[in-house]
Design a protein around this motif. Structure first.
Motif, PDB file in Angstrom:
ATOM      1  N   HIS A  14     -39.066  27.876  38.189  1.00 14.24           N
ATOM      2  CA  HIS A  14     -39.343  28.812  39.282  1.00 14.24           C
ATOM      3  C   HIS A  14     -40.085  28.032  40.356  1.00 14.24           C
ATOM      4  N   ILE A  15     -39.556  28.035  41.587  1.00 10.76           N
ATOM      5  CA  ILE A  15     -40.156  27.261  42.671  1.00 10.76           C
ATOM      6  C   ILE A  15     -40.870  28.191  43.645  1.00 10.76           C
ATOM      7  N   SER A  16     -42.153  27.900  43.847  1.00  6.52           N
ATOM      8  CA  SER A  16     -42.936  28.580  44.874  1.00  6.52           C
ATOM      9  C   SER A  16     -43.223  27.572  45.978  1.00  6.52           C
ATOM     10  N   VAL A  17     -43.172  28.041  47.216  1.00  2.00           N
ATOM     11  CA  VAL A  17     -43.474  27.202  48.371  1.00  2.00           C
ATOM     12  C   VAL A  17     -44.786  27.699  48.953  1.00  2.00           C
ATOM     13  N   LEU A  18     -45.672  26.765  49.273  1.00  2.00           N
ATOM     14  CA  LEU A  18     -46.982  27.106  49.802  1.00  2.00           C
ATOM     15  C   LEU A  18     -47.202  26.346  51.107  1.00  2.00           C
ATOM     16  N   SER A  19     -47.577  27.080  52.152  1.00  2.00           N
ATOM     17  CA  SER A  19     -47.845  26.454  53.429  1.00  2.00           C
ATOM     18  C   SER A  19     -49.113  27.044  54.019  1.00  2.00           C
ATOM     19  N   MET A  20     -49.727  26.292  54.906  1.00  2.00           N
ATOM     20  CA  MET A  20     -50.918  26.757  55.598  1.00  2.00           C
ATOM     21  C   MET A  20     -50.702  26.496  57.080  1.00  2.00           C
ATOM     22  N   GLY A  21     -50.893  27.539  57.902  1.00  2.00           N
ATOM     23  CA  GLY A  21     -50.699  27.367  59.326  1.00  2.00           C
ATOM     24  C   GLY A  21     -50.720  28.694  60.057  1.00  2.00           C
ATOM     25  N   PRO A  22     -50.358  28.671  61.333  1.00  2.00           N
ATOM     26  CA  PRO A  22     -50.335  29.906  62.111  1.00  2.00           C
ATOM     27  C   PRO A  22     -49.197  30.814  61.628  1.00  2.00           C
ATOM     28  N   PRO A  23     -49.219  32.079  62.015  1.00  2.00           N
ATOM     29  CA  PRO A  23     -48.165  33.004  61.567  1.00  2.00           C
ATOM     30  C   PRO A  23     -46.748  32.493  61.816  1.00  2.00           C
ATOM     31  N   GLY A  54     -44.536  30.930  59.170  1.00  2.00           N
ATOM     32  CA  GLY A  54     -43.788  31.743  58.219  1.00  2.00           C
ATOM     33  C   GLY A  54     -42.297  31.461  58.278  1.00  2.00           C
ATOM     34  N   ASN A  55     -41.802  31.047  59.441  1.00  2.00           N
ATOM     35  CA  ASN A  55     -40.378  30.694  59.565  1.00  2.00           C
ATOM     36  C   ASN A  55     -40.032  29.497  58.699  1.00  2.00           C
ATOM     37  N   ILE A  56     -40.982  28.590  58.535  1.00  2.00           N
ATOM     38  CA  ILE A  56     -40.763  27.416  57.687  1.00  2.00           C
ATOM     39  C   ILE A  56     -40.660  27.845  56.227  1.00  2.00           C
ATOM     40  N   VAL A  57     -41.527  28.776  55.833  1.00  2.00           N
ATOM     41  CA  VAL A  57     -41.476  29.300  54.459  1.00  2.00           C
ATOM     42  C   VAL A  57     -40.137  30.003  54.229  1.00  2.00           C
ATOM     43  N   LYS A  58     -39.688  30.783  55.213  1.00  2.00           N
ATOM     44  CA  LYS A  58     -38.391  31.469  55.095  1.00  2.00           C
ATOM     45  C   LYS A  58     -37.246  30.472  54.973  1.00  2.00           C
ATOM     46  N   GLU A  59     -37.336  29.368  55.705  1.00  2.00           N
ATOM     47  CA  GLU A  59     -36.309  28.335  55.599  1.00  2.00           C
ATOM     48  C   GLU A  59     -36.253  27.773  54.181  1.00  2.00           C
ATOM     49  N   CYS A  60     -37.417  27.558  53.588  1.00  2.00           N
ATOM     50  CA  CYS A  60     -37.467  27.041  52.213  1.00  2.00           C
ATOM     51  C   CYS A  60     -36.855  28.038  51.227  1.00  2.00           C
ATOM     52  N   LEU A  61     -37.095  29.324  51.467  1.00  2.00           N
ATOM     53  CA  LEU A  61     -36.493  30.341  50.609  1.00  2.00           C
ATOM     54  C   LEU A  61     -34.975  30.307  50.744  1.00  2.00           C
ATOM     55  N   ALA A 112     -35.810  28.043  47.258  1.00  2.00           N
ATOM     56  CA  ALA A 112     -37.102  28.363  46.633  1.00  2.00           C
ATOM     57  C   ALA A 112     -37.094  29.843  46.222  1.00  2.00           C
ATOM     58  N   ASP A 113     -37.844  30.172  45.179  1.00  2.00           N
ATOM     59  CA  ASP A 113     -37.858  31.536  44.664  1.00  2.00           C
ATOM     60  C   ASP A 113     -38.935  32.412  45.293  1.00  2.00           C
ATOM     61  N   GLN A 114     -39.991  31.790  45.784  1.00  2.00           N
ATOM     62  CA  GLN A 114     -41.140  32.540  46.276  1.00  2.00           C
ATOM     63  C   GLN A 114     -41.828  31.715  47.348  1.00  2.00           C
ATOM     64  N   GLY A 115     -42.411  32.378  48.342  1.00  2.00           N
ATOM     65  CA  GLY A 115     -43.092  31.657  49.402  1.00  2.00           C
ATOM     66  C   GLY A 115     -44.419  32.284  49.769  1.00  2.00           C
ATOM     67  N   PHE A 116     -45.382  31.439  50.099  1.00  2.00           N
ATOM     68  CA  PHE A 116     -46.716  31.893  50.488  1.00  2.00           C
ATOM     69  C   PHE A 116     -47.147  31.154  51.750  1.00  2.00           C
TER      70      PHE A 116
END
Length: 139
Positions: free
Chosen positions: A59-68, A71-78, A82-86
């Motif tokens: 199960h792959i979770s993606v974790l990022s820190m940054g401005p709102p 979130g587009n980067i997290v969505k790209e990873c999904l 990736a199974d989950q993004g934060f």
């Protein structure tokens, strides 16, 4: 089942490097002038995790820190598999240099001993480049 966490970061699009501007007062990146993209090195880390997932039950979770907007980067990873993004997004994390600074990572790393972490670049390398003597992983 393996639990994998891939740390990713939104960075200015390298194709737009000539348009990158720094605010002369705050010394911060003016994000409105350059689109943000998934850090190419982090994409390699995600690819490695996805290959691992193909071979093993993971199960792959993606974790990022940054401005709102990151979130587009997290969505790209999904979208890439990736199974989950934060996304950790708070003005308290906004600083001029990536390291040294107080970050949420030490607490996150301590609480996730049963997860496999994929970094494109181990944080100690970044710290060394920025002149920090912080030790990684945190004790």
């Amino acid at each position: 089942m393996f639990k994998i966490v891939v740390c990713v970061k939104a960075v200015p699009d390298p194709k737009e490097a000539c348009n990158i501007k720094i605010d002369p007062v705050t010394k911060t990146l003016l994000r409105c002038d350059v689109p943000m993209v998934l850090n190419p090195l982090d994409k390699y880390a995600l690819e490695a995790a996805l290959q691992f997932k193909e071979q093993f039950d993971a199960h792959i979770s993606v974790l990022s820190m940054g401005p709102p907007e990151a979130g587009n980067i997290v969505k790209e990873c999904l979208a890439l598999g990736a199974d989950q993004g934060f996304l950790l997004s708070d003005r308290a994390f906004a600083v001029r240099m990536p390291l040294p600074r107080p970050t949420p990572w030490p607490k996150v790393l301590k609480k996730s001993a049963r997860m496999t972490w994929f970094f494109a670049e181990w944080p100690a390398a970044t710290a060394a480049r920025n002149g920090s003597d912080r030790k990684w992983p945190p004790s």
